[in-house]
Design a protein around this motif. Sequence first.
Motif, PDB file in Angstrom:
ATOM      1  N   SER A  63       0.809  -1.220   0.000  1.00  0.00           N
ATOM      2  CA  SER A  63       0.000   0.000   0.000  1.00  0.00           C
ATOM      3  C   SER A  63       0.843   1.270   0.000  1.00  0.00           C
ATOM      4  O   SER A  63       0.294   2.372   0.059  1.00  0.00           O
ATOM      5  CB  SER A  63      -0.929   0.007   1.220  1.00  0.00           C
ATOM      6  N   ARG A  64       2.156   1.118  -0.080  1.00  0.00           N
ATOM      7  CA  ARG A  64       3.011   2.301  -0.040  1.00  0.00           C
ATOM      8  C   ARG A  64       2.748   3.216  -1.241  1.00  0.00           C
ATOM      9  O   ARG A  64       2.565   2.761  -2.375  1.00  0.00           O
ATOM     10  CB  ARG A  64       4.481   1.888  -0.022  1.00  0.00           C
ATOM     11  N   ILE A  65       2.751   4.520  -0.984  1.00  0.00           N
ATOM     12  CA  ILE A  65       2.548   5.514  -2.046  1.00  0.00           C
ATOM     13  C   ILE A  65       3.850   5.658  -2.826  1.00  0.00           C
ATOM     14  O   ILE A  65       4.865   6.083  -2.280  1.00  0.00           O
ATOM     15  CB  ILE A  65       2.128   6.871  -1.450  1.00  0.00           C
ATOM     16  N   LYS A 456      10.130   9.527   0.584  1.00  0.00           N
ATOM     17  CA  LYS A 456      11.172   8.536   0.806  1.00  0.00           C
ATOM     18  C   LYS A 456      11.125   8.085   2.260  1.00  0.00           C
ATOM     19  O   LYS A 456      10.787   8.861   3.161  1.00  0.00           O
ATOM     20  CB  LYS A 456      12.554   9.119   0.494  1.00  0.00           C
ATOM     21  N   LEU A 457      11.480   6.835   2.483  1.00  0.00           N
ATOM     22  CA  LEU A 457      11.625   6.326   3.841  1.00  0.00           C
ATOM     23  C   LEU A 457      13.088   6.363   4.256  1.00  0.00           C
ATOM     24  O   LEU A 457      13.981   6.617   3.436  1.00  0.00           O
ATOM     25  CB  LEU A 457      11.061   4.911   3.928  1.00  0.00           C
ATOM     26  N   CYS A 458      13.347   6.104   5.529  1.00  0.00           N
ATOM     27  CA  CYS A 458      14.661   6.429   6.085  1.00  0.00           C
ATOM     28  C   CYS A 458      15.802   5.663   5.428  1.00  0.00           C
ATOM     29  O   CYS A 458      16.905   6.203   5.296  1.00  0.00           O
ATOM     30  CB  CYS A 458      14.668   6.237   7.591  1.00  0.00           C
ATOM     31  N   LEU A 459      15.590   4.442   4.986  1.00  0.00           N
ATOM     32  CA  LEU A 459      16.690   3.699   4.377  1.00  0.00           C
ATOM     33  C   LEU A 459      17.009   4.208   2.970  1.00  0.00           C
ATOM     34  O   LEU A 459      18.016   3.814   2.385  1.00  0.00           O
ATOM     35  CB  LEU A 459      16.365   2.210   4.335  1.00  0.00           C
ATOM     36  N   VAL A 483      20.866   3.656   2.103  1.00  0.00           N
ATOM     37  CA  VAL A 483      21.081   2.208   2.055  1.00  0.00           C
ATOM     38  C   VAL A 483      20.637   1.644   0.710  1.00  0.00           C
ATOM     39  O   VAL A 483      21.347   0.866   0.073  1.00  0.00           O
ATOM     40  CB  VAL A 483      20.333   1.518   3.211  1.00  0.00           C
ATOM     41  N   VAL A 484      19.430   2.016   0.270  1.00  0.00           N
ATOM     42  CA  VAL A 484      18.916   1.605  -1.043  1.00  0.00           C
ATOM     43  C   VAL A 484      18.332   2.833  -1.735  1.00  0.00           C
ATOM     44  O   VAL A 484      17.791   3.729  -1.077  1.00  0.00           O
ATOM     45  CB  VAL A 484      17.843   0.497  -0.933  1.00  0.00           C
ATOM     46  N   GLU A 485      18.447   2.881  -3.042  1.00  0.00           N
ATOM     47  CA  GLU A 485      17.870   3.982  -3.804  1.00  0.00           C
ATOM     48  C   GLU A 485      16.365   3.774  -3.944  1.00  0.00           C
ATOM     49  O   GLU A 485      15.898   2.669  -4.235  1.00  0.00           O
ATOM     50  CB  GLU A 485      18.514   4.076  -5.190  1.00  0.00           C
ATOM     51  N   ALA A 486      15.598   4.840  -3.748  1.00  0.00           N
ATOM     52  CA  ALA A 486      14.146   4.760  -3.889  1.00  0.00           C
ATOM     53  C   ALA A 486      13.784   4.400  -5.324  1.00  0.00           C
ATOM     54  O   ALA A 486      14.375   4.925  -6.275  1.00  0.00           O
ATOM     55  CB  ALA A 486      13.513   6.084  -3.488  1.00  0.00           C
ATOM     56  N   GLU A 487      12.805   3.539  -5.464  1.00  0.00           N
ATOM     57  CA  GLU A 487      12.425   3.078  -6.797  1.00  0.00           C
ATOM     58  C   GLU A 487      11.187   3.796  -7.333  1.00  0.00           C
ATOM     59  O   GLU A 487      10.936   3.774  -8.536  1.00  0.00           O
ATOM     60  CB  GLU A 487      12.196   1.565  -6.773  1.00  0.00           C
ATOM     61  N   GLY A 488      10.403   4.418  -6.496  1.00  0.00           N
ATOM     62  CA  GLY A 488       9.210   5.124  -6.961  1.00  0.00           C
ATOM     63  C   GLY A 488       9.486   6.590  -7.243  1.00  0.00           C
ATOM     64  O   GLY A 488      10.609   7.079  -7.091  1.00  0.00           O
ATOM     65  N   ASP A 489       8.442   7.303  -7.635  1.00  0.00           N
ATOM     66  CA  ASP A 489       8.523   8.742  -7.898  1.00  0.00           C
ATOM     67  C   ASP A 489       8.253   9.473  -6.586  1.00  0.00           C
ATOM     68  O   ASP A 489       7.198  10.078  -6.393  1.00  0.00           O
ATOM     69  CB  ASP A 489       7.509   9.113  -8.975  1.00  0.00           C
ATOM     70  N   ILE A 491       9.942  11.731  -3.032  1.00  0.00           N
ATOM     71  CA  ILE A 491      10.930  12.740  -2.659  1.00  0.00           C
ATOM     72  C   ILE A 491      11.039  12.811  -1.139  1.00  0.00           C
ATOM     73  O   ILE A 491      10.209  12.254  -0.409  1.00  0.00           O
ATOM     74  CB  ILE A 491      10.578  14.139  -3.218  1.00  0.00           C
ATOM     75  N   GLU A 492      12.043  13.529  -0.663  1.00  0.00           N
ATOM     76  CA  GLU A 492      12.173  13.781   0.775  1.00  0.00           C
ATOM     77  C   GLU A 492      11.281  14.952   1.188  1.00  0.00           C
ATOM     78  O   GLU A 492      10.956  15.829   0.379  1.00  0.00           O
ATOM     79  CB  GLU A 492      13.621  14.097   1.134  1.00  0.00           C
ATOM     80  N   GLU A 493      10.969  14.983   2.479  1.00  0.00           N
ATOM     81  CA  GLU A 493      10.092  16.040   2.992  1.00  0.00           C
ATOM     82  C   GLU A 493      10.699  17.420   2.796  1.00  0.00           C
ATOM     83  O   GLU A 493      10.014  18.364   2.391  1.00  0.00           O
ATOM     84  CB  GLU A 493       9.788  15.796   4.476  1.00  0.00           C
ATOM     85  N   TRP A 494      12.004  17.563   3.110  1.00  0.00           N
ATOM     86  CA  TRP A 494      12.620  18.884   2.963  1.00  0.00           C
ATOM     87  C   TRP A 494      12.638  19.314   1.504  1.00  0.00           C
ATOM     88  O   TRP A 494      12.516  20.516   1.190  1.00  0.00           O
ATOM     89  CB  TRP A 494      14.047  18.889   3.531  1.00  0.00           C
ATOM     90  N   ALA A 495      12.770  18.342   0.578  1.00  0.00           N
ATOM     91  CA  ALA A 495      12.822  18.668  -0.852  1.00  0.00           C
ATOM     92  C   ALA A 495      11.494  19.225  -1.340  1.00  0.00           C
ATOM     93  O   ALA A 495      11.457  20.010  -2.298  1.00  0.00           O
ATOM     94  CB  ALA A 495      13.215  17.437  -1.656  1.00  0.00           C
TER      95      ALA A 495
END
Length: 727
Positions: A63-65, A456-459, A483-489, A491-495
């Motif tokens: 269910s992750r966005i 993005k999540l913390c890893l 640790v791993v590159e995000a695969e979805g579209d 972003i980070e909160e600050w971005a």
Amino acid sequence: MADVKEEKIIKTYCRFCHATCPMEISVKDNKVTGLRPDTDNEVFGGYTCLKGRQMPEQLYHPSRIQASLRKNDDGSRTEISTSQALDEIAEKLAEIREKYGPRSIGSYNGTVSFQNSATHPVAKAWHTALESPSYYTSITIDQPAKVGIGQARMGFWLGGNHTWRDSDVALIIGNNTLVSHFSIPGGIPSFSPSNALREGKKRGLKIISVDPRRSEVAARSDIHLQIKPGQDAVLLAGLVHIILNENLHDEEFCAENIENLDALKHSIRKFTPDYVAERTDLAEEDILAAARMFAAGPRGSATTGTGPEMGPYPNLVQHLTQTLNAICGRHYRAGEKLPNPGVLSPPMPRLAQAVPPQPEWLTGIRSRVSDDIGEVTVLTANGPLKEMPTAICADEILMEGEGQIKALICVGGNPLLAWPGQEKAFKALKNLELLVCIDYKMSATAELADYVIGSKLCLERDDLTVLTDIWYEQPYSHYAKTVVEAEGDVIEEWALFWELGKRLGLQLEVGGQPLDMEKLPSKYSILEKMTAGSRVPLKEIYEKDGGHVFDVPEVVILPPDPASKGMLDLFPEGLEEELENAARDADSSFAAKGEYQFLLISRRMKNTFNSTGPELSFLAKKGTTNPAYIHPDDLDALDIKDGEIVAIKSERGEIPAVAQGSPDIKRGVVSMAHCWGPAPDGCGDDKVREIGANTNRLINNLDKPEKYSGMAQQSAVAVQVRKLTSA
């Protein structure tokens, strides 16, 4: 034959909550294949909790966005690129700013946003550039007095308070670190708390716990004061009264560093041991024993948790807690070593002297709700930071006129479940012209949003232990690399703030340095600006593999500077009235035999972090609701069995709950976790076993709002309990 990539082991730390527990992550082909504690870490010793160990499932949850969502007129959602979503959001924000002014644009930065080390400095920079004071965080929901108002009224000790490792006694008021994993210096450290508690007890540290429940900490205390909920201020005034009347205070320290001691002593003359015992439902001999044990020290600290801070008179509770530390001289003196002055802050002299009260911290921009409520200055890792109090954010959205909030950006939070007064919060969120959420899942608030941005999540990101830098009891820091590159579209909160700033033509500054507004800066460059001039250069921390205790020059507390030395004020403006009101309410509560015979208190649960956790399979096995914990004798008296559905009713509302007998609860008390349940539209109450109930529906946020912060009373709420259905 294609090359087979080898599995890598990468050191990082958990960001499920604030505790920053070190971990080792196994990675192969950009996928997390395993997780284990980092047993090499000298501070944590391999400690992790069950929530953090579920990060792999969180990362790959179905269910992750994974892409941005736009709500259509018919309520359906269309998946669009994040770039397109940001373009559309920025266009709408520009229109709202032009029509209503910059104050009409706000942001709420929730608990999860604190886990991203760059979010708050960039979010605040965005508000500054936008010229909007409508910056809100979860801090002002439960602890504004603790992190700012208390120091503004009394002042604070520049040399620092005694930490756990240097303490002989600890007075822990409504804080259960073994479950919450949250404590500022002085209480049980958040970092491997069970081990810290065990070591403290082994070396003879005495623990006094104040809690209506025999919590995990209370069960291991030398004295447990199982107080009547809502009477913390009365108890603390009584402890101060005993210490002063028996001359157990540090007379020399008080003479040199404290003013208005006699005025305070006169004001608390009513809070005698017998009076306090009756109002708090405690034994007089236990109160006397606790006061004498704490005063005997000779080192130690008194600290509060969210229990009393969410109850009545949080400003007074915090002031009296600081007073106990002050009159007993629980501060580092000249010639003593400060265990951890902070790795990420610039070197500065630490003097054995008081910084006087900071009245300017209480006189910022006023809310439109009341002149008594306005900007709160909170002490953060990046220095004093002003924010508007979240308790009245819903009113700022609903109250028409100049400055009305029309757009809200929600970052790592769930205000529909977290804000006090859920009915009003629901109405307010629906009243916005634009609601944007950045989150990794469709929270209750995201369901209302016009746009949802995947985070993005913390890893999947770099981070630095900025928030907790001075909470460690050694000069420890940890730079966690992606640790791993995000695969979805995503972003980070600050971005999100940077991207919107770029599109709105804003120039953001962090640490007094401008950000590149053409090309997205690296996370490292943001953190570098935040930590400019730090005692340990960021590059050195970055190059370490995992967390590390740094060999830095000792910081020895210097003698006071007569030219700048201040005094701690024990009797600030308004304190006498607060004491009188607390006594009057205690007298009324003592005599009351009304309709609402129970007091509802807040609590933490091991398997969730506010509203995060029940969606994960292992944590769901531990429970998918927030039970109404009640003493078995009270359940028997009401003919209610475990698992039956009950109604919890206050003067403001009613919620269903699943009854659960709990002998560690004081009789006459209902204990429930907050941040659960559905929207207050009646559509989710039948799912109480699956999603719980929201205790914020039982209060109105403007019933007795606290001065300065507008904070609502969310604990020690008078309720009645009745059976609804059988199990």
